[in-house]
Design a protein around this motif. Sequence first.
Motif, PDB file in Angstrom:
ATOM      1  N   ALA A   3      -1.300  -6.744 -27.924  1.00  0.00           N
ATOM      2  CA  ALA A   3      -1.676  -6.671 -29.324  1.00  0.00           C
ATOM      3  C   ALA A   3      -3.018  -7.352 -29.552  1.00  0.00           C
ATOM      4  O   ALA A   3      -3.301  -8.425 -29.004  1.00  0.00           O
ATOM      5  N   ASN A   4      -3.881  -6.727 -30.382  1.00  0.00           N
ATOM      6  CA  ASN A   4      -5.179  -7.264 -30.774  1.00  0.00           C
ATOM      7  C   ASN A   4      -6.139  -7.458 -29.598  1.00  0.00           C
ATOM      8  O   ASN A   4      -7.120  -8.167 -29.707  1.00  0.00           O
ATOM      9  N   ARG A   5      -5.852  -6.847 -28.453  1.00  0.00           N
ATOM     10  CA  ARG A   5      -6.769  -6.972 -27.316  1.00  0.00           C
ATOM     11  C   ARG A   5      -8.047  -6.210 -27.622  1.00  0.00           C
ATOM     12  O   ARG A   5      -8.023  -5.087 -28.093  1.00  0.00           O
ATOM     13  N   ARG A   6      -9.169  -6.846 -27.312  1.00  0.00           N
ATOM     14  CA  ARG A   6     -10.451  -6.217 -27.597  1.00  0.00           C
ATOM     15  C   ARG A   6     -10.760  -5.182 -26.526  1.00  0.00           C
ATOM     16  O   ARG A   6     -10.714  -5.473 -25.337  1.00  0.00           O
ATOM     17  N   VAL A   7     -11.101  -3.970 -26.961  1.00  0.00           N
ATOM     18  CA  VAL A   7     -11.320  -2.863 -26.040  1.00  0.00           C
ATOM     19  C   VAL A   7     -12.799  -2.559 -25.863  1.00  0.00           C
ATOM     20  O   VAL A   7     -13.260  -2.305 -24.749  1.00  0.00           O
ATOM     21  N   PHE A   8     -13.580  -2.583 -26.958  1.00  0.00           N
ATOM     22  CA  PHE A   8     -14.999  -2.244 -26.909  1.00  0.00           C
ATOM     23  C   PHE A   8     -15.850  -3.473 -27.204  1.00  0.00           C
ATOM     24  O   PHE A   8     -15.537  -4.255 -28.115  1.00  0.00           O
ATOM     25  N   HIS A   9     -16.929  -3.634 -26.446  1.00  0.00           N
ATOM     26  CA  HIS A   9     -17.817  -4.764 -26.716  1.00  0.00           C
ATOM     27  C   HIS A   9     -18.858  -4.389 -27.773  1.00  0.00           C
ATOM     28  O   HIS A   9     -18.920  -3.246 -28.246  1.00  0.00           O
ATOM     29  N   GLU A  10     -19.723  -5.343 -28.127  1.00  0.00           N
ATOM     30  CA  GLU A  10     -20.642  -5.158 -29.243  1.00  0.00           C
ATOM     31  C   GLU A  10     -21.588  -3.975 -29.041  1.00  0.00           C
ATOM     32  O   GLU A  10     -21.907  -3.239 -29.981  1.00  0.00           O
ATOM     33  N   GLU A  12     -21.056  -1.198 -27.293  1.00  0.00           N
ATOM     34  CA  GLU A  12     -20.321   0.057 -27.487  1.00  0.00           C
ATOM     35  C   GLU A  12     -20.069   0.310 -28.969  1.00  0.00           C
ATOM     36  O   GLU A  12     -20.205   1.445 -29.451  1.00  0.00           O
ATOM     37  N   LEU A  13     -19.726  -0.731 -29.696  1.00  0.00           N
ATOM     38  CA  LEU A  13     -19.464  -0.584 -31.126  1.00  0.00           C
ATOM     39  C   LEU A  13     -20.729  -0.187 -31.881  1.00  0.00           C
ATOM     40  O   LEU A  13     -20.680   0.637 -32.802  1.00  0.00           O
ATOM     41  N   ARG A  14     -21.875  -0.756 -31.488  1.00  0.00           N
ATOM     42  CA  ARG A  14     -23.135  -0.394 -32.146  1.00  0.00           C
ATOM     43  C   ARG A  14     -23.472   1.074 -31.912  1.00  0.00           C
ATOM     44  O   ARG A  14     -23.908   1.771 -32.839  1.00  0.00           O
ATOM     45  N   VAL A  15     -23.302   1.535 -30.688  1.00  0.00           N
ATOM     46  CA  VAL A  15     -23.602   2.933 -30.397  1.00  0.00           C
ATOM     47  C   VAL A  15     -22.624   3.851 -31.121  1.00  0.00           C
ATOM     48  O   VAL A  15     -23.013   4.890 -31.667  1.00  0.00           O
ATOM     49  N   GLN A  16     -21.337   3.483 -31.146  1.00  0.00           N
ATOM     50  CA  GLN A  16     -20.362   4.280 -31.884  1.00  0.00           C
ATOM     51  C   GLN A  16     -20.753   4.389 -33.353  1.00  0.00           C
ATOM     52  O   GLN A  16     -20.695   5.475 -33.949  1.00  0.00           O
ATOM     53  N   GLN A  17     -21.166   3.277 -33.916  1.00  0.00           N
ATOM     54  CA  GLN A  17     -21.554   3.280 -35.325  1.00  0.00           C
ATOM     55  C   GLN A  17     -22.792   4.136 -35.536  1.00  0.00           C
ATOM     56  O   GLN A  17     -22.861   4.943 -36.466  1.00  0.00           O
ATOM     57  N   ARG A  18     -23.781   3.989 -34.664  1.00  0.00           N
ATOM     58  CA  ARG A  18     -25.017   4.759 -34.799  1.00  0.00           C
ATOM     59  C   ARG A  18     -24.767   6.252 -34.630  1.00  0.00           C
ATOM     60  O   ARG A  18     -25.433   7.080 -35.239  1.00  0.00           O
ATOM     61  N   ALA A  19     -23.790   6.593 -33.793  1.00  0.00           N
ATOM     62  CA  ALA A  19     -23.455   8.001 -33.568  1.00  0.00           C
ATOM     63  C   ALA A  19     -22.533   8.548 -34.646  1.00  0.00           C
ATOM     64  O   ALA A  19     -22.162   9.723 -34.594  1.00  0.00           O
ATOM     65  N   GLY A 235     -23.135   2.252 -24.456  1.00  0.00           N
ATOM     66  CA  GLY A 235     -22.946   0.906 -24.993  1.00  0.00           C
ATOM     67  C   GLY A 235     -23.434  -0.158 -24.038  1.00  0.00           C
ATOM     68  O   GLY A 235     -24.003  -1.181 -24.445  1.00  0.00           O
ATOM     69  N   ASN A 236     -23.228   0.063 -22.722  1.00  0.00           N
ATOM     70  CA  ASN A 236     -23.759  -0.883 -21.749  1.00  0.00           C
ATOM     71  C   ASN A 236     -25.280  -0.872 -21.746  1.00  0.00           C
ATOM     72  O   ASN A 236     -25.926  -1.924 -21.684  1.00  0.00           O
ATOM     73  N   ILE A 237     -25.891   0.330 -21.792  1.00  0.00           N
ATOM     74  CA  ILE A 237     -27.352   0.426 -21.817  1.00  0.00           C
ATOM     75  C   ILE A 237     -27.910  -0.267 -23.055  1.00  0.00           C
ATOM     76  O   ILE A 237     -28.981  -0.876 -23.015  1.00  0.00           O
ATOM     77  N   GLU A 238     -27.191  -0.189 -24.158  1.00  0.00           N
ATOM     78  CA  GLU A 238     -27.606  -0.873 -25.377  1.00  0.00           C
ATOM     79  C   GLU A 238     -27.746  -2.375 -25.132  1.00  0.00           C
ATOM     80  O   GLU A 238     -28.637  -3.025 -25.687  1.00  0.00           O
TER      81      GLU A 238
END
Length: 697
Positions: A3-10, A12-19, A235-238
Amino acid sequence: MTANRRVFHEGELRVQQRAGVPGAYVDRVSAYVRDAMPDQHVAFFSNQPVLFMGALDRQGWPWAVVSYGAPGQLCTATSSELWIRKLPPLAEALGLSLGPGARLGLLGLEMTSRRRNRLNGTVRSRDAEGIRVSVDQSFGNCPQYIQQREVDWQAGQVVPPVIRQVAIASRASRAMLAQADTFFIATRAGELEGDSSHGVDISHRGGKPGFLLLNSDGSLSFPDFPGNRFFNTLGNIEQDPRVSLFIPDFATGEALVLQGRGRIDWDPRRASLVEGAERIVDVVPEQVWHVEHALPVHGRLIERSPTLAQTGTWPHAAAGKGYRRLRVADKVRESEVITSFYLEPLAADDPPLAPYAAGQFLTLRLAAKAGQSLARGQATLTRSYSLSRAWHERASSYRISVKREEHGRVSRLLHDEYAVGDVLEALPPAGDFTLREGASAIVLVSSGVGITPLTAMLETLVQRADAGEAPPGEVFFVHSARNGREQAFAEVLKAWADRYSWLHLHIAYTRPTPRDALGKTYHSRGRLTLASLTTWLPDMTRCQVYLCGSEGFMRAQHAALLALGMPREHLHHEVFGRGSLESPVATEPKATEPHALPSRARVTFVSASRGQDGSREAQSVVEWTPAQGTLLELAEQAGLAPPSSCRAGRCGSCAQRLVAGEVHYPVPPQAAVVEGEVLMCCAVPATETPVSVCLAE
């Protein structure tokens, strides 16, 4: 899943948001990324004859490599651990760190069925029998873009790999890139400490042969097609641009293995070059190895991925039409406000510069901070500048001459921060503001920094004269500047005028200084009026006129030339944006009162199209600060590409609908601002209240 385990790092989240990936989708798919392998993944990995691996070397660079062996002998899997009995044959040659604590990205790929599963983990132990990797993340991938192949992974095990360093532009490299329809890319998070989302990753990329493009400057580009929208690689390249590519030839068993730096290009205009691409990823290689016996040699293509029917290929000669890296070779101050920048290829063995016609321009893309790698993030700026000298066959550099504008972010950046040795990118020269062939007199009329393309045109005529060609007719060079301190190229213009009898020079200063000598350094005082030069100028009905300068200057001279009987087809000029020199002059708004800008504000850029539920999809949500400049610059830093031209509030081509919030214009625009719209190129948030802008498609 815990529960509540973090799956995506910052990143990846930035790229997801930008996309534009909805948060609800991210929440839903997070459950598919487990901290233990399900039974089907255990069985899958236990029977795999091949394992693609992303691993770090001792310097922390990722490498994409491969291990293979007989099914049941390569790996043994449990829900929490993968025991890899055979290490990659290239592990020692590449100096891979595979000891306890090392982060690994692993990909199992069954090419006959197009099944693939991912495992990112941490090495628990290593001994003579292999390495044991604890599971940090386990998830499956869809079969998109996987070519169906039959490969005997055991046939070449007894032959050790033979590696040699090569150039990416070598004949062997070019041949492999031309046929490549598959490659594997290894990336890493910026920081590897902390939760399991910060690790090493390897992913599969597939396309039509040649989808991995070799550009003219030695960089590589590939289209990013729609996928699961996790964006592990991007996300890693970011966060960290270091990448590695493993590019196999399944028919011969050879491979190219390279390290380099990656960068995501979010410009939709560039993505549109390849059908199906959502964005483009560029990689600048730093080490390239050709590996013989990298794979078993018995590989047979059964069928290319059906998904490729929805994708295209790079257009013909795309390698020569993209951005290439150039180094600032010299920086020469031409006046108090204008500096020339000499731009040369990055390396001596890079392809030669593309030739150009005098009057054309370069479109530059540069990092928002001098010295910063263009591969790091998306904070890039784009501007176009005229080439200010003529082309010749022995040219080894381009020259642009840039005026430092008080409110020009890029001109200030170039003048104040960019130094010899810094790197930027440029598209090939373009533009149709060029000399026309003919046997008539030529009149070149300019003001301020508008002198740059006309100086290149004049130098072209000088080159022809030096080569023994007679000029088409008399040449009249007319230029207006504030004074001698601000005029560029004064000495070379005078030298040419003294040398060639066919060249006539007239310089007008609007505010000469005591050091300026009338009759010597300039010829008239005050605003330039062509009507006052009618006795000096040739018959204007029989000459070709080239006009470049500020909008007000060009409007005045355009009207004067037409009044002198100038045929419109003999008058050549460039106008920023959608207007023309015969359009009515926009009424300039009254100067605004001093306005205290907010320290920050949230800006949302939304799409003009609506989804099925009627809502608009956010393209990007970013935080604005005064250091980021205008809303147009903010959008470009976010990877968007709104239309623009003059970038100074004159043409109105950057107008977009203001959905919410208030904006302020530090410099009042000349173009009329329609109620409910915003001129992106000169507007900033007026308060800390969130701003929302609808971008036309």
